[in-house]
Design a protein around this motif. Structure first.
Motif, mmCIF file in Angstrom:
data_model
loop_
_atom_site.group_PDB
_atom_site.id
_atom_site.type_symbol
_atom_site.label_atom_id
_atom_site.label_comp_id
_atom_site.label_asym_id
_atom_site.label_seq_id
_atom_site.Cartn_x
_atom_site.Cartn_y
_atom_site.Cartn_z
ATOM 1 N N UNK A 164 4.117 4.145 84.076
ATOM 2 C CA UNK A 164 3.418 4.663 85.246
ATOM 3 C C UNK A 164 2.079 3.963 85.420
ATOM 4 N N UNK A 165 1.811 3.533 86.643
ATOM 5 C CA UNK A 165 0.530 2.906 86.955
ATOM 6 C C UNK A 165 -0.466 3.987 87.366
ATOM 7 N N UNK A 166 -1.694 3.560 87.539
ATOM 8 C CA UNK A 166 -2.735 4.491 87.996
ATOM 9 C C UNK A 166 -2.380 5.031 89.385
ATOM 10 N N UNK A 167 -1.816 4.143 90.233
ATOM 11 C CA UNK A 167 -1.437 4.555 91.577
ATOM 12 C C UNK A 167 -0.284 5.559 91.554
ATOM 13 N N UNK A 168 0.654 5.351 90.596
ATOM 14 C CA UNK A 168 1.761 6.309 90.459
ATOM 15 C C UNK A 168 1.238 7.705 90.167
ATOM 16 N N UNK A 169 0.233 7.773 89.322
ATOM 17 C CA UNK A 169 -0.333 9.084 88.984
ATOM 18 C C UNK A 169 -1.033 9.703 90.191
ATOM 19 N N UNK A 170 -1.698 8.852 90.997
ATOM 20 C CA UNK A 170 -2.325 9.339 92.233
ATOM 21 C C UNK A 170 -1.267 9.904 93.171
ATOM 22 N N UNK A 171 -0.133 9.165 93.272
ATOM 23 C CA UNK A 171 0.970 9.618 94.143
ATOM 24 C C UNK A 171 1.544 10.954 93.671
ATOM 25 N N UNK A 172 1.725 11.082 92.348
ATOM 26 C CA UNK A 172 2.277 12.331 91.779
ATOM 27 C C UNK A 172 1.336 13.494 92.072
ATOM 28 N N UNK A 173 0.033 13.268 91.860
ATOM 29 C CA UNK A 173 -0.941 14.330 92.103
ATOM 30 C C UNK A 173 -0.933 14.755 93.570
ATOM 31 N N UNK A 174 -0.837 13.751 94.444
ATOM 32 C CA UNK A 174 -0.805 14.049 95.876
ATOM 33 C C UNK A 174 0.424 14.889 96.236
ATOM 34 N N UNK A 175 1.584 14.507 95.719
ATOM 35 C CA UNK A 175 2.826 15.224 96.024
ATOM 36 C C UNK A 175 2.817 16.634 95.438
ATOM 37 N N UNK A 176 2.293 16.782 94.214
ATOM 38 C CA UNK A 176 2.178 18.114 93.605
ATOM 39 C C UNK A 176 1.281 19.009 94.465
ATOM 40 N N UNK A 177 0.224 18.382 94.995
ATOM 41 C CA UNK A 177 -0.688 19.102 95.863
ATOM 42 C C UNK A 177 0.018 19.576 97.132
ATOM 43 N N UNK A 178 0.840 18.707 97.726
ATOM 44 C CA UNK A 178 1.586 19.065 98.933
ATOM 45 C C UNK A 178 2.594 20.193 98.654
ATOM 46 N N UNK A 179 3.235 20.124 97.498
ATOM 47 C CA UNK A 179 4.193 21.160 97.108
ATOM 48 C C UNK A 179 3.484 22.503 96.953
ATOM 49 N N UNK A 180 2.302 22.466 96.365
ATOM 50 C CA UNK A 180 1.546 23.696 96.174
ATOM 51 C C UNK A 180 1.130 24.292 97.515
ATOM 52 N N UNK A 181 0.764 23.432 98.467
ATOM 53 C CA UNK A 181 0.402 23.910 99.809
ATOM 54 C C UNK A 181 1.546 24.706 100.428
ATOM 55 N N UNK A 182 2.757 24.186 100.285
ATOM 56 C CA UNK A 182 3.929 24.860 100.867
ATOM 57 C C UNK A 182 4.123 26.223 100.226
ATOM 58 N N UNK A 183 4.020 26.287 98.896
ATOM 59 C CA UNK A 183 4.244 27.551 98.191
ATOM 60 C C UNK A 183 3.156 28.576 98.515
ATOM 61 N N UNK A 184 1.921 28.113 98.645
ATOM 62 C CA UNK A 184 0.828 29.010 99.039
ATOM 63 C C UNK A 184 1.090 29.535 100.448
ATOM 64 N N UNK A 185 1.547 28.638 101.323
ATOM 65 C CA UNK A 185 1.849 29.034 102.708
ATOM 66 C C UNK A 185 2.946 30.104 102.744
ATOM 67 N N UNK A 186 3.950 29.977 101.887
ATOM 68 C CA UNK A 186 5.042 30.965 101.836
ATOM 69 C C UNK A 186 4.495 32.326 101.422
ATOM 70 N N UNK A 187 3.591 32.356 100.434
ATOM 71 C CA UNK A 187 2.949 33.609 100.017
ATOM 72 C C UNK A 187 2.213 34.236 101.199
ATOM 73 N N UNK A 188 1.475 33.403 101.915
ATOM 74 C CA UNK A 188 0.702 33.899 103.058
ATOM 75 C C UNK A 188 1.624 34.457 104.141
ATOM 76 N N UNK A 189 2.767 33.797 104.351
ATOM 77 C CA UNK A 189 3.737 34.256 105.348
ATOM 78 C C UNK A 189 4.263 35.641 104.983
ATOM 79 N N UNK A 190 4.644 35.798 103.713
ATOM 80 C CA UNK A 190 5.177 37.087 103.253
ATOM 81 C C UNK A 190 4.129 38.181 103.408
#
Length: 515
Positions: A164-190
């Protein structure tokens, strides 16, 4: 000696008279039959209707014990209003759709249209009209699940690299962040749905509105907010609005059954930080169709939960909310005298810029309504209306109690066993029943007010650092068939990093040249 001709004539007259009599009876019978024909037709129709009604009742009884996909004939036999709709998904997603329908006790039928596309198929489906709202929620949840799955596949693809390169880790962090946004949004919807139902209940003319009670249940909260990918690899909390120390902790992870992978969820019920029950929704041989309903009943019984729940994605959010609710409970009104209660409630309304008059609450000279969109203001208005209902409830109790006192005095003076005494006794009994109902209503109003206050605390909390950076739902939560949007943003981030590295490299070279 008799005359042969005379005897023959007499015999003929007798025969003719008997024939005439028989014909008259026949005509009378024909007339009676003609007269009764409509009644017979009506009775035949009534018998057919009764038989048809029994068949429909039996079909509906059979339907009530089913969930997920069923044969179309079973739906038609139940004689309920039906609605048709189409969805275009993969066979795997169709299986997930069916699982969510079983979880929500929704039945559907339909066919897959013939297609050469191996990835997706169009399904023409039919469901009960009353379940259409649930179907829409299921499709919305399916889209969220698909987004999460797409992001996880992208993360897995990056992590599968040898190095894994430094950029790969940046990409993973970004995607994890996006996934968390969706899950937080689902909580808010409920939670938003829960708050809407609480406000609707506050404005309802009926304290126990059957339609609202049916929508606001512990089981529906778990159906809507837990299971499958929503709690995967994390621990979330579903808390009782009435008592923050009653919670269900949820954790999902990948499991396997008969060679097929699926998401399994563990549920742990805690009361005052003590675990009182645990279970999971795992698959096993000969699992009953109603296993999930039984699990929910056991969880609700173990935790003595109310029907109003909120979901928290993060432990710290729950703890922050719970602490504020506990403090609020410590300031509850501790007054028994009715007139003092009324004065205190009127003071509370004045502090909120309102006044009470003739059973209604007014603000700026206008009766308070729920026709606003801002959820915080809706809940504030809901609480104001409830304070008005509390005042009206006490006024009614005072009126009834005074009337009972007067009637009991009259009862003493009335002649024992007289009609007057019996009439007074009956009225006293009716008023005492009404008095009990109002006392129960008083408790219900106080509980509902506490629930709205607790839900408003959650609404006011700064739940997520993502709130400041929200784009529209339409943009962020569309069906995620691809990761094009994410790729574009990642590429931009990569270019910025590469540019920064190049600038840093050039600066280093210049420094070395100077030396």
């Amino acid at each position: 000696m008799s005359d042969f001709g005379t005897d023959t004539g007499n015999a003929s007259v007798i025969v003719i008279s008997k024939v005439m009599e028989a014909m008259m009876r026949l005509m009378e019978k024909v007339y009676q039959t003609w007269k009764e024909a409509p009644d017979r037709k009506l009775k035949s129709q009534q018998i057919r209707d009764l038989k048809n009604k029994r068949n429909i009742e039996k079909a509906r009884e059979n339907l009530s014990g089913k969930a997920g996909y069923i044969r179309l004939q079973l739906l038609k036999k139940a004689n309920v209003p039906l609605r048709s709709f189409s969805i275009e998904v993969s066979p795997k997603d169709m299986q997930s759709f069916s699982e969510l329908c079983r979880r929500e006790d929704v039945v559907f039928s339909g066919i897959a249209r013939k297609s050469t596309d191996t990835e997706k198929k169009e399904y023409k489906l039919i469901c009960k009209e009353e379940d259409l709202g649930k179907i829409e929620e299921i499709v919305k949840r399916l889209n969220y699940e698909k987004q999460i799955e797409t992001i996880e596949n992208r993360i897995a693809a990056i992590r599968n690299k040898n190095e894994l390169t430094e950029q790969d880790q940046i990409d993973i962090n970004y995607l994890e962040n996006e996934k968390e946004k969706i899950k937080v949004h689902i909580c808010e919807e409920m939670n938003r749905l829960t708050k809407e139902k609480l406000v609707e209940k506050a404005f309802s003319n009926e304290m126990n509105n059957p339609a609202l009670e049916k929508q606001l249940t512990f089981g529906k909260a778990l159906n809507r907010s837990t299971g499958k990918g929503l709690d995967k690899d994390i621990y979330t909390i579903v808390a009782d609005v009435s008592d923050p120390d009653k919670v269900v902790r949820c954790h999902s992870y990948e499991a396997e059954f008969k060679g097929q992978k699926y998401i399994k969820t563990d549920y742990e019920v805690y009361v005052n930080n003590k675990k009182v029950y645990s279970c999971n929704d795992g698959r096993y041989e000969n699992r009953k169709w109603n296993y999930w309903e039984k699990l929910k009943r056991k969880m609700q019984h173990a935790g003595q939960f109310s029907n109003t729940m909120l979901k928290f994605y993060r432990q710290e959010d729950y703890e922050n909310w719970a602490e504020k609710v506990r403090k609020q409970k410590g300031t509850e009104l501790q007054i028994d005298e009715k007139q003092e209660k009324i004065e205190e409630f009127q003071k509370q309304l004045q502090e909120k810029g309102c006044r009470y008059e003739d059973g209604k609450v007014y603000q700026d000279g206008i009766p308070i309504a729920d026709d606003i969109t801002d959820m915080t203001k809706k809940m504030e208005n809901g609480e104001k209306v409830l304070i008005g209902k509390q005042i009206r409830n006490i006024e009614q109790l005072e009126e009834i109690e005074q009337r009972i006192i007067n009637l009991k005095s009259e009862e003493i003076l009335a002649v024992e066993g007289s009609g007057e005494q019996i009439k007074i006794s009956e009225e006293i009994e009716q008023l005492e029943n009404k008095q009990r109902e109002l006392k129960e209503e008083e408790k219900g109003l106080m509980e509902l007010r506490k629930e709205i206050i607790a839900a408003k605390i959650e609404e006011d909390m700064e739940k997520s650092p993502f709130d400041k950076d929200k784009t529209s739902d339409q943009e962020r939560y569309q069906i995620a068939g691809t990761m094009e949007k994410y790729k574009g943003e990642i590429d931009q981030e990569r270019k910025r990093n590469e540019k920064a590295k190049n600038n840093s490299k050039k600066l280093g070279e210049k420094e070395r040249t100077k030396e």
